[in-house]
Design a protein around this motif. Sequence first.
Motif, short mmCIF file in Angstrom:
data_model
loop_
_atom_site.label_atom_id
_atom_site.label_comp_id
_atom_site.label_asym_id
_atom_site.label_seq_id
_atom_site.Cartn_x
_atom_site.Cartn_y
_atom_site.Cartn_z
N VAL A 1 12.59 7.39 -9.13
CA VAL A 1 12.88 8.63 -8.15
C VAL A 1 12.05 8.25 -7.13
CG1 VAL A 1 12.41 10.87 -8.09
CG2 VAL A 1 13.39 10.09 -10.19
N ILE A 2 12.57 8.33 -5.79
CA ILE A 2 11.67 8.21 -4.60
C ILE A 2 10.56 9.27 -4.60
CG2 ILE A 2 11.95 8.12 -1.96
CD1 ILE A 2 13.46 5.97 -3.55
N PRO A 3 9.32 8.77 -4.40
CA PRO A 3 8.22 9.47 -4.42
C PRO A 3 8.08 10.23 -3.08
CG PRO A 3 7.52 7.33 -4.32
CD PRO A 3 9.04 7.40 -4.46
N ASN A 4 6.95 10.97 -2.98
CA ASN A 4 6.76 11.45 -1.56
C ASN A 4 5.59 11.00 -0.94
OD1 ASN A 4 6.16 13.18 0.60
ND2 ASN A 4 5.89 15.07 -0.51
N VAL A 5 5.75 10.27 0.08
CA VAL A 5 5.08 9.43 0.91
C VAL A 5 4.87 9.85 2.20
CG1 VAL A 5 5.28 7.40 -0.37
CG2 VAL A 5 6.65 7.70 1.24
N GLN A 6 4.97 11.25 2.38
CA GLN A 6 4.77 11.79 3.85
C GLN A 6 3.60 12.11 3.97
OE1 GLN A 6 6.17 15.91 4.42
NE2 GLN A 6 7.45 15.29 6.00
N GLY A 7 3.08 11.38 5.37
CA GLY A 7 1.79 11.48 5.84
C GLY A 7 0.89 10.40 5.54
N GLU A 8 1.56 9.61 4.61
CA GLU A 8 0.82 8.41 4.42
C GLU A 8 0.89 7.34 5.44
OE1 GLU A 8 -1.18 8.33 1.90
OE2 GLU A 8 -0.35 10.30 0.41
N THR A 9 0.11 6.22 5.36
CA THR A 9 -0.06 5.29 6.42
C THR A 9 1.05 4.24 5.91
OG1 THR A 9 -1.66 3.86 5.24
CG2 THR A 9 -2.35 5.48 7.18
N VAL A 10 1.43 3.50 6.44
CA VAL A 10 2.40 2.40 6.06
C VAL A 10 1.94 1.54 4.79
CG1 VAL A 10 3.93 0.48 6.64
CG2 VAL A 10 3.61 2.27 8.33
N GLU A 11 0.67 1.26 5.11
CA GLU A 11 0.10 0.31 3.84
C GLU A 11 -0.05 1.28 2.67
OE1 GLU A 11 -1.19 0.83 6.91
OE2 GLU A 11 -0.75 -1.20 7.75
N GLN A 12 -0.54 2.37 2.75
CA GLN A 12 -0.54 3.43 1.51
C GLN A 12 0.86 3.35 0.85
OE1 GLN A 12 -2.77 6.81 3.34
NE2 GLN A 12 -4.54 5.77 2.79
N ALA A 13 1.81 3.76 1.84
CA ALA A 13 3.24 4.20 1.13
C ALA A 13 3.77 2.86 0.44
CB ALA A 13 4.13 4.48 2.40
N THR A 14 3.42 1.66 1.12
CA THR A 14 4.08 0.49 0.59
C THR A 14 3.46 0.19 -1.02
OG1 THR A 14 4.15 -0.63 2.56
CG2 THR A 14 4.29 -2.07 0.71
N VAL A 15 2.00 0.59 -1.04
CA VAL A 15 1.47 0.40 -2.40
C VAL A 15 2.24 1.59 -3.61
CG1 VAL A 15 -0.80 0.85 -3.84
CG2 VAL A 15 -0.40 -0.49 -1.64
N ILE A 16 2.46 2.82 -2.90
CA ILE A 16 2.74 3.79 -3.89
C ILE A 16 4.18 3.56 -4.40
CG2 ILE A 16 3.65 6.31 -3.84
CD1 ILE A 16 1.30 6.88 -1.99
N LEU A 17 5.05 2.82 -3.37
CA LEU A 17 6.43 2.72 -3.68
C LEU A 17 6.61 1.35 -4.61
CD1 LEU A 17 8.13 2.87 -0.51
CD2 LEU A 17 8.72 4.48 -2.18
#
Length: 368
Positions: free
Chosen positions: A118-134
């Motif tokens: 399920v696509i998580p919520n990465v709104q407001g994160e930097t590109v680097e942080q969003a990449t790690v969460i995904l």
Amino acid sequence: GTMPVRQRQPEPRSRNGWYALAAFLALVALAIGGFLLYRAINGGDAAGQSTIANYAGQSIDDVSAKLEDLDITFDPLEDPNANRAPGIVDRTEPKAGVLLGAGQLLRVYYKPIPDQSVIPNVQGETVEQATVILAGRDLAVSGTTRTPSEEIAEGRVVRTTPRIGRRVDKNSSVELFVSEGPVLAVVPEMVGDSELTARNELAAAQLGVPFIETTELPPGDTRIGLVIAQSEPAGTDVEPGTVVTLTVGAEGDPITSLPPATLPPQTLPPATVPPETQPPATDPPETQPPQTDPPETQPPQTDPPETDPPETDPPETDPPETDPPPTTAAPTTVTPTTTQTEGTQPDGETNGDERPNDGDGAANGAGD
């Protein structure tokens, strides 16, 4: 006999007041019920807050769609220990029935799905942080796209494709839309335009509803109804939604008051020589000198000098020797009667005083 007295029967109490009260209570109950039903269906109220509904037992796909419609920010999280079937919501935090503030994050826990994410919520994160969460959900970043955003700071993730809460196969790619900050709007030139035209120009430039001020102009002025001033100069870069103040000309009342009194400029007349004119002959008025009494002055008191008269002896004079005239007999004459005038003597008569003293003459003759 006496007349029988009839007793008046009491009138039954009017029931109209009870009917009105019952109708009023029914309306109140209907309004409360409608409000509760609305909140149960929509899960929110007019103040931007939402009462969390009970989403337990529903699929994560359905819950994600409902939360998007309610504009509630949420984050789907996996809970392997949930006593639910895969893909079914177990609980929420905050829990059901709690009032959720505007912008507050709602966490939705569901049972993981084998071979899907399920696509998580990465709104407001930097590109680097969003990449790690995904990557923790077995997802990869396919690329980034710059997009303007008013709420998200520049360089932060605004949204993803697919959207938050959507189920995809593991190892799927996700595109990130990164904020480039708010897009600046350019203030248009509106002086000389009508108020309606200026409003449309501001809306097209993504600027806020203008604040209108009016200024009175004399009747017949060609600027009546037109914009005569704007608070932001044309061509200025401002943030979208900025409110621009417009000054619009309005027809004023005719001027009926008297103008203020003004003093004319002081001008000196040209120098002119007056014609020579002779004054008419006039006799001076007769004036009597004032009567004044001379001051009383006392002559100075002076004593005459004491002088003795000279002693003179009178000259000795001898009386002349005269011979008495001869004695003649007076002729007898008749004297005419005449009127004697006072102070005159008749001829030949003498006063007794002038009569010769015979004795003196005889003496004198005897002496001779």
